[in-house]
Structure formats: C-alpha cells, structure tokens
Design a protein around this motif. Sequence first.
Motif, PDB file in Angstrom:
ATOM      1  N   ARG A  61       0.657  -1.103   0.180  1.00  0.00           N
ATOM      2  CA  ARG A  61      -0.055  -0.073   0.020  1.00  0.00           C
ATOM      3  C   ARG A  61       0.735   1.316  -0.143  1.00  0.00           C
ATOM      4  NH1 ARG A  61      -2.429   3.937   3.458  1.00  0.00           N
ATOM      5  NH2 ARG A  61      -4.530   4.235   3.116  1.00  0.00           N
ATOM      6  N   ALA A  62       1.806   1.171   0.599  1.00  0.00           N
ATOM      7  CA  ALA A  62       2.608   2.499   0.756  1.00  0.00           C
ATOM      8  C   ALA A  62       3.430   2.813  -0.493  1.00  0.00           C
ATOM      9  CB  ALA A  62       3.887   2.295   1.930  1.00  0.00           C
ATOM     10  N   LEU A  63       3.897   1.597  -1.275  1.00  0.00           N
ATOM     11  CA  LEU A  63       4.452   2.130  -2.570  1.00  0.00           C
ATOM     12  C   LEU A  63       3.386   2.719  -3.622  1.00  0.00           C
ATOM     13  CD1 LEU A  63       6.627  -1.307  -3.031  1.00  0.00           C
ATOM     14  CD2 LEU A  63       7.476   1.095  -2.613  1.00  0.00           C
ATOM     15  N   LEU A  64       2.055   2.066  -3.479  1.00  0.00           N
ATOM     16  CA  LEU A  64       1.064   2.629  -4.562  1.00  0.00           C
ATOM     17  C   LEU A  64       0.872   3.902  -4.197  1.00  0.00           C
ATOM     18  CD1 LEU A  64      -1.086  -0.524  -4.550  1.00  0.00           C
ATOM     19  CD2 LEU A  64       0.350   0.307  -6.356  1.00  0.00           C
ATOM     20  N   LEU A  65       0.559   4.411  -2.564  1.00  0.00           N
ATOM     21  CA  LEU A  65       0.020   5.546  -2.425  1.00  0.00           C
ATOM     22  C   LEU A  65       1.383   6.609  -2.405  1.00  0.00           C
ATOM     23  CD1 LEU A  65      -2.168   7.069  -0.905  1.00  0.00           C
ATOM     24  CD2 LEU A  65      -1.052   6.630   1.276  1.00  0.00           C
ATOM     25  N   SER A 207      -2.164  11.496 -11.160  1.00  0.00           N
ATOM     26  CA  SER A 207      -2.165  10.287 -11.972  1.00  0.00           C
ATOM     27  C   SER A 207      -0.880  10.533 -12.915  1.00  0.00           C
ATOM     28  CB  SER A 207      -3.546  10.159 -12.451  1.00  0.00           C
ATOM     29  OG  SER A 207      -3.329   8.712 -13.259  1.00  0.00           O
ATOM     30  N   THR A 208       0.134  10.035 -12.745  1.00  0.00           N
ATOM     31  CA  THR A 208       1.261  10.409 -13.797  1.00  0.00           C
ATOM     32  C   THR A 208       1.287   9.053 -14.634  1.00  0.00           C
ATOM     33  OG1 THR A 208       2.964   9.767 -12.195  1.00  0.00           O
ATOM     34  CG2 THR A 208       2.179  12.193 -12.531  1.00  0.00           C
ATOM     35  N   GLU A 209       1.946   9.045 -15.576  1.00  0.00           N
ATOM     36  CA  GLU A 209       2.447   7.841 -16.357  1.00  0.00           C
ATOM     37  C   GLU A 209       3.247   6.937 -15.423  1.00  0.00           C
ATOM     38  OE1 GLU A 209       2.805   4.452 -18.387  1.00  0.00           O
ATOM     39  OE2 GLU A 209       1.266   5.989 -18.833  1.00  0.00           O
ATOM     40  N   ALA A 210       4.189   7.628 -14.884  1.00  0.00           N
ATOM     41  CA  ALA A 210       5.272   6.790 -14.124  1.00  0.00           C
ATOM     42  C   ALA A 210       4.354   6.250 -12.968  1.00  0.00           C
ATOM     43  CB  ALA A 210       6.485   7.743 -13.197  1.00  0.00           C
ATOM     44  N   ALA A 211       3.374   6.836 -12.072  1.00  0.00           N
ATOM     45  CA  ALA A 211       2.601   6.185 -11.237  1.00  0.00           C
ATOM     46  C   ALA A 211       1.887   4.999 -11.526  1.00  0.00           C
ATOM     47  CB  ALA A 211       1.922   7.108 -10.370  1.00  0.00           C
ATOM     48  N   ARG A 212       1.374   5.087 -12.738  1.00  0.00           N
ATOM     49  CA  ARG A 212       0.453   3.855 -13.275  1.00  0.00           C
ATOM     50  C   ARG A 212       1.368   2.550 -13.703  1.00  0.00           C
ATOM     51  NH1 ARG A 212      -1.864   8.681 -15.674  1.00  0.00           N
ATOM     52  NH2 ARG A 212      -1.017   7.955 -17.699  1.00  0.00           N
ATOM     53  N   ARG A 213       2.672   3.160 -14.245  1.00  0.00           N
ATOM     54  CA  ARG A 213       3.447   2.358 -14.522  1.00  0.00           C
ATOM     55  C   ARG A 213       3.938   1.282 -13.501  1.00  0.00           C
ATOM     56  NH1 ARG A 213       6.600   5.007 -17.363  1.00  0.00           N
ATOM     57  NH2 ARG A 213       8.199   5.728 -15.958  1.00  0.00           N
ATOM     58  N   ALA A 215       2.140   0.966 -10.581  1.00  0.00           N
ATOM     59  CA  ALA A 215       1.187   0.162 -10.128  1.00  0.00           C
ATOM     60  C   ALA A 215       1.377  -1.072 -10.904  1.00  0.00           C
ATOM     61  CB  ALA A 215      -0.082   0.870 -10.247  1.00  0.00           C
ATOM     62  N   ARG A 216       1.183  -0.814 -12.419  1.00  0.00           N
ATOM     63  CA  ARG A 216       1.228  -2.260 -13.049  1.00  0.00           C
ATOM     64  C   ARG A 216       2.335  -3.004 -12.846  1.00  0.00           C
ATOM     65  NH1 ARG A 216       0.028   1.848 -16.961  1.00  0.00           N
ATOM     66  NH2 ARG A 216       2.128   1.656 -18.008  1.00  0.00           N
ATOM     67  N   PHE A 217       3.357  -2.441 -12.562  1.00  0.00           N
ATOM     68  CA  PHE A 217       4.770  -3.392 -12.135  1.00  0.00           C
ATOM     69  C   PHE A 217       4.502  -4.278 -10.882  1.00  0.00           C
ATOM     70  CE2 PHE A 217       8.977  -3.808 -10.153  1.00  0.00           C
ATOM     71  CZ  PHE A 217       9.681  -4.432 -11.138  1.00  0.00           C
ATOM     72  N   ILE A 218       4.102  -3.466 -10.175  1.00  0.00           N
ATOM     73  CA  ILE A 218       3.799  -3.936  -8.407  1.00  0.00           C
ATOM     74  C   ILE A 218       2.807  -5.256  -8.721  1.00  0.00           C
ATOM     75  CG2 ILE A 218       3.059  -3.595  -6.206  1.00  0.00           C
ATOM     76  CD1 ILE A 218       4.304  -0.932  -6.359  1.00  0.00           C
ATOM     77  N   LEU A 219       1.753  -5.018  -9.437  1.00  0.00           N
ATOM     78  CA  LEU A 219       0.511  -5.432  -9.210  1.00  0.00           C
ATOM     79  C   LEU A 219       0.327  -6.573 -10.185  1.00  0.00           C
ATOM     80  CD1 LEU A 219      -2.342  -2.787  -8.073  1.00  0.00           C
ATOM     81  CD2 LEU A 219      -0.976  -4.394  -6.704  1.00  0.00           C
ATOM     82  N   TRP A 249      -8.895   5.465  -8.792  1.00  0.00           N
ATOM     83  CA  TRP A 249      -8.824   5.937 -10.200  1.00  0.00           C
ATOM     84  C   TRP A 249      -7.682   6.426 -10.721  1.00  0.00           C
ATOM     85  CZ3 TRP A 249     -10.331   4.607 -14.688  1.00  0.00           C
ATOM     86  CH2 TRP A 249     -10.291   5.433 -15.597  1.00  0.00           C
ATOM     87  N   PRO A 250      -6.998   7.271 -10.011  1.00  0.00           N
ATOM     88  CA  PRO A 250      -5.504   7.941 -10.369  1.00  0.00           C
ATOM     89  C   PRO A 250      -4.476   6.816 -10.897  1.00  0.00           C
ATOM     90  CG  PRO A 250      -6.282   9.309  -8.797  1.00  0.00           C
ATOM     91  CD  PRO A 250      -7.215   7.922  -8.900  1.00  0.00           C
ATOM     92  N   LEU A 251      -4.611   5.700 -10.130  1.00  0.00           N
ATOM     93  CA  LEU A 251      -3.871   4.517 -10.376  1.00  0.00           C
ATOM     94  C   LEU A 251      -4.491   3.450 -11.129  1.00  0.00           C
ATOM     95  CD1 LEU A 251      -2.043   4.283  -6.904  1.00  0.00           C
ATOM     96  CD2 LEU A 251      -0.955   5.196  -9.226  1.00  0.00           C
ATOM     97  N   ARG A 252      -5.841   3.545 -11.601  1.00  0.00           N
ATOM     98  CA  ARG A 252      -6.414   2.583 -12.377  1.00  0.00           C
ATOM     99  C   ARG A 252      -6.680   1.340 -11.361  1.00  0.00           C
ATOM    100  NH1 ARG A 252      -6.414   7.015 -14.256  1.00  0.00           N
ATOM    101  NH2 ARG A 252      -6.169   7.484 -16.469  1.00  0.00           N
TER     102      ARG A 252
END
Length: 289
Positions: A61-65, A207-213, A215-219, A249-252
């Motif tokens: 959760r910390a990494l995502l937030l 919601s940045t591309e780096a943040a969404r990327r 989240a995809r990497f982690i999850l 939503w910002p992290l999809r």
Amino acid sequence: MDPVAVVRQHIGGALFERVAGDEGPARRERIWNTPGERRYGPDTAIHRVHSDASMFVGGIRALLLQSLHPLAMAAVDQHSGYRGDPWGRLQRTSTFLAETTFATIEQADQAMAVVRSVHDRIAGVTPDGRPYRASDPHLIRWVHVAEIDSFLRAHDRYGRTPLDASGRDAYVAETAHVARGLGADQVPETVAELDEVIAGYRPELQSTEAARRTARFILIRPPVPWVQRAPYSLLCAAGVGLMPRWSRWPLRLPYLPLTEATAVRAAGVAMTGTIRWAMAADSTPERTR
C-alpha cells in the motif's frame, strides 16, 4: 524432523531471504546482537507494528500511495532503479526499517545519515518540467506519512494485536523521529495530525504515467516466480483493499467494497497468518523478527 516443521522452516527461510537478501543473516546478527542502547524497547508501538506480518501488506500500500506525488515519483522513477533491481530496493528498505527500529541508537543514527547523504545527491526534473530534490523536506514528509499511514492501517486490519487509540498515536509519534532524522519538517505526532497532513497533500497528488506504470509493475507484472504468484497476488489484493477510495482511479485500481470486505479481507488474514506462522520458526524469546 516433523514434515510440518520442515515446511514451516522452508517458507520462513524463503521469505527472509527474499526480504533481507544474501546478507540478511549477517545484518540480522548485527542489528539484534550488537551491544548498546536501543531507542525503542520491545513494548513500544513501533516495535509491535514493524515486527508484525502485516508489514507485507502495508508495504505494498505504501508504494502505491507514495507514487501519487509526481515529484516523489519522478525521483524514484529516475534514480532508484526499482524496475531493474526491485528485490535489492526492497532489501535496502527493509534493512533501513530494521536498523531504525531495532538496532542500537548509534546504528540507527548512522543509517539515517547514510540515507540523507544519498538524498543530497538526487535531483532532477519531472517529465512536465518541474525541478525536484530528494532532500526536499516537503517530499520527505510525504514519503513518511504515506508509509506510516499504510503500516498503521495494515496493522489495524491484519496485525496480531491491533493498537488502541493511544497506541496508534504513540506509533505516529515514535516514527516521527526517523522522519526528522531524514530531514522532514512539521512531522505529525498523532493520528489526527497524520490524517490532516495527508489531506493537505491531496491537491498535489496526480495520476502520472510513472505512477500508473509502477502500479502495473507491482500488481500485474512483478518479478515473482510463477509458483509464488498466487500468494503474492493475495497480498497485493489486501494492499489495494486498504487504499483510500480517492486514490483508486488515478492508479487505475478497482474499487469493489463488498469483495474487499469479504474475500479480500479473508485472504489477507490467511496470508499474514501464514507469514507470521512461517517466520516464527526462526524466532527466539530474545529476538522478534
């Protein structure tokens, strides 16, 4: 040897190796067995939270937030190398948490000094042209509050013995020392102050591309062997289930309140219980992991 004990020892050893790395046994020996005064005793709130299996959920959760702050995310994305060496970054982070919680005061202060020195050398520009410095007290405070809020909420939900109201405030106050040691200012010392500080950051989160990327990497595409994907996915689901609704939503990320309150919560309880059981195979009355 009892087959159950063999399985327990195997799982516990694999978890420790993954989190602590090849140098884990030596680091553990140094952190736990070096003579000297400790800043936090075994009865403190920080000791209870940081030695609990719920940290596995809180860490996700910390990494995502944390990724929602564009300046903090840019620093991680451009300088940490987390995609190339994610387990190395995890091992460094877990070592720092262990040193600042369980080691001698001298070791803890040295660990904070090393991280500050690293932060002093990290600076850059976000993709949209904003400059950042890893040593910025405002960014350090964001990383801190996102982290301790995550650890505390995970412990509330999945900890062996959740803290009462005064214990939760004590945890926030005890962790504040580390944040200040890293250069943060105006650090919260109660849960109410923690909530207020996080609310104050919300206008800055994006919601940045780096943040969404991330989240995809982690999850979705983690560097986890296929045999470990199922239990890892359950921990991830538990971590996502603790994310604030406004952060989804910002992290999809999905928001499934009924599923999260039932199946996800049950899976989180089962996974943290299994980790706690496995890791206890290597514990002693004098040393909690």
